[in-house]
Write an enzyme that holds these catalytic residues in place. Structure first.
Site, short mmCIF file in Angstrom:
data_model
loop_
_atom_site.label_atom_id
_atom_site.label_comp_id
_atom_site.label_asym_id
_atom_site.label_seq_id
_atom_site.Cartn_x
_atom_site.Cartn_y
_atom_site.Cartn_z
CD GLU A 82 -3.92 35.17 25.16
OE1 GLU A 82 -4.05 34.86 26.36
OE2 GLU A 82 -3.08 34.64 24.41
CB SER A 93 0.84 27.44 28.93
OG SER A 93 -0.22 28.18 28.41
CD GLU A 107 -11.65 21.74 20.90
OE1 GLU A 107 -10.73 22.53 21.25
OE2 GLU A 107 -11.67 21.19 19.79
CD GLN A 137 -0.61 35.62 28.35
OE1 GLN A 137 -0.69 36.41 27.41
NE2 GLN A 137 -1.55 34.75 28.62
#
Ligand SMILES: Cc1cc2nc3c(=O)[nH]c(=O)nc-3n(C[C@H](O)[C@H](O)[C@H](O)COP(=O)(O)OP(=O)(O)OC[C@H]3O[C@@H](n4cnc5c(N)ncnc54)[C@H](O)[C@@H]3O)c2cc1C
Length: 408
Positions: A248, A133, A377, A130
């Site tokens: 995911e 990022s 977060e 994948q």
């Protein structure tokens, strides 16, 4: 949900155990004592393990028959996962393909793409990764800079991805690119399937603290991708990526599977270790085991409830983010309690594949899982905004063209 197997599920579980026994000699096992001589041999063995399981009908259990699966229920998939863990079969090599890339191709691919990719993905004939990022866009994924420019019926891709798990062994990847920098950041993205062996793709493994290389940097230099390998329409990449990300979060934490080591293994370790501790430390050890077990059990049962909702026709929603958050936190408590029980012995291990290092390895690995696929977060932000309906964070760059301001 009834937490005990129904009669049908018990029969299914017995069938799965029988199949795993029948194929025992063909499967890689954790701590089998037969460590692979090198990484290539290990990769071949893991691909072969998934192929054997796929041929036995134990991979893609809940996928439709049309897509090469078994048209089973999510409860049956959960049973297979539990039985694979019980038989100490390692995580399937194509877990990213199965959990994230495959469902994305199913949802957004053309019939030709389904035909070309899905059966081979289930058998690990092709391993997938994948490619989302980038060095400057992880949490803020929609700020990514890898470009794809249409030239005739091909797209020319340039840029860099990072933290790409399995890229070093992958045959294909799903690749999120910017195709229209004049549109707001979420609207100018397009998703593709990329051949990881294509000219211009360079994979550089990143070495981790523990010595292994699970993820990579991937560079794209004038890589050509046929327009027929696009997933979804140009500019719809964000919608396609959300399918991947929701899957995911369910795959990582939402299914009721223990993320790390099971509560049962912790109980076994505690039965062995607690009596050896001085009485005052026995109390503390029992409390740590109790706390971890409560968190892990709550996560397991919440996951089963989510599974039930999905198997009755619902889709994984923002609640899936809570599953990953709670699953990671519970798994960390379990690993910490295990390492505490080992005490001074935790500094010893026979090697990366040995059973006696598994508590330490889990403790070292889980913080990474709390980052992958959305950090704690970011998941808390999603829960706050989408589940609890709290006011959203100010996002001034959401409507401006991507190439406006400091990014241009
Ligand atoms: C084990 C592992 C496997 C991975 N595998 C893959 C893979 O296969 N493919 C892939 O594409 N990527 C992969 N990643 C990358 C992963 O998706 C990113 O690391 C993750 O999204 C965080 O991005 P970042 O590392 O750029 O951190 P940043 O986004 O720079 O975040 C840095 C810190 O700031 C905090 N932060 C950022 N934004 C906010 C906000 N709005 N509010 C509050 N806090 C915020 C974060 O929580 C974090 O603590 C993997 C990562 C790990 C650890």
């Amino acid at each position: 949900m009834d937490f005990d197997d129904t009669a049908d599920e018990a029969a299914y579980r017995a069938g799965v155990r029988e199949l795993l026994d029948q194929h025992a000699a063909e499967l890689v096992r954790l701590d089998s004592g037969e460590e692979a001589a090198d990484a290539a041999q290990q990769e071949r063995a893991l691909r072969q393990t998934q192929r054997v399981l796929a041929e036995a009908g134990l991979v893609g259990v809940s996928w439709s028959r049309e897509h090469g699966g078994q048209a089973g229920t999510l409860a049956q998939q959960a049973i297979v996962n539990q039985e694979l863990a019980r038989a100490r079969v390692p995580t399937l090599i194509n877990h990213i393909g199965l959990g994230m890339c495959g469902p994305t191709v199913v949802a957004h691919g053309t019939p030709a793409q389904h035909e070309k990719y899905l059966a081979r993905l289930l058998r690990a004939d092709d391993v997938w990764c994948q490619l989302f990022s980038e060095p400057a866009s992880g949490s803020d994924l929609a700020a990514l800079r890898t470009t794809a420019v249409l030239d005739g019926d091909e797209w020319v891709v340039n840029g860099q991805k990072v933290w790409t798990t399995l890229a070093h062994v992958a045959d294909y990847g799903i690749l999120l690119t910017r195709t229209d920098p004049d549109r707001p950041k979420h609207a100018g993205l397009t998703m593709f399937v990329v051949d990881m062996h294509a000219p211009g793709v360079t994979v550089r493994p990143l070495k981790q603290l523990g010595g292994q290389s699970d993820f990579n940097e991937v560079f794209f230099d004038d890589v050509l991708i046929a327009d027929s390998e696009r997933l979804g329409e140009p500019g719809e990449g964000w919608r396609v990526a959300l399918t991947t990300l929701l899957n995911e979060r369910v795959a990582v934490g939402g299914g009721g599977n223990d993320l790390g080591l099971s509560i049962e293994s912790l109980a076994t370790l505690a039965r062995d270790r607690v009596p050896q501790l001085p009485p005052d430390r026995q109390v503390l050890a029992r409390q740590a085991v109790g706390r971890a077990s409560v968190a892990a059990l709550a996560n397991r049962y919440t996951g089963y409830r989510r599974y039930t909702a999905i198997s009755r026709g619902g889709l994984p929603g923002p609640e899936a983010s809570a599953g990953k958050l709670a699953g990671t936190a519970a798994a960390k408590l379990v690993a910490d309690a295990g390492v505490r029980l080992l005490g001074d012995d935790a500094v010893y291990s026979r090697g990366p594949d040995s059973d006696d290092g598994r508590w330490q390895r889990n403790q070292a690995w889980l913080p990474g899982i709390a980052i992958a696929g959305g950090t704690d977060e970011v998941l808390r932000n999603i829960i706050g905004e989408r589940v609890l309906g709290l006011p959203p964070e100010p996002r001034e760059d959401k409507t401006a063209p991507f190439n406006a301001g400091s990014r241009s």
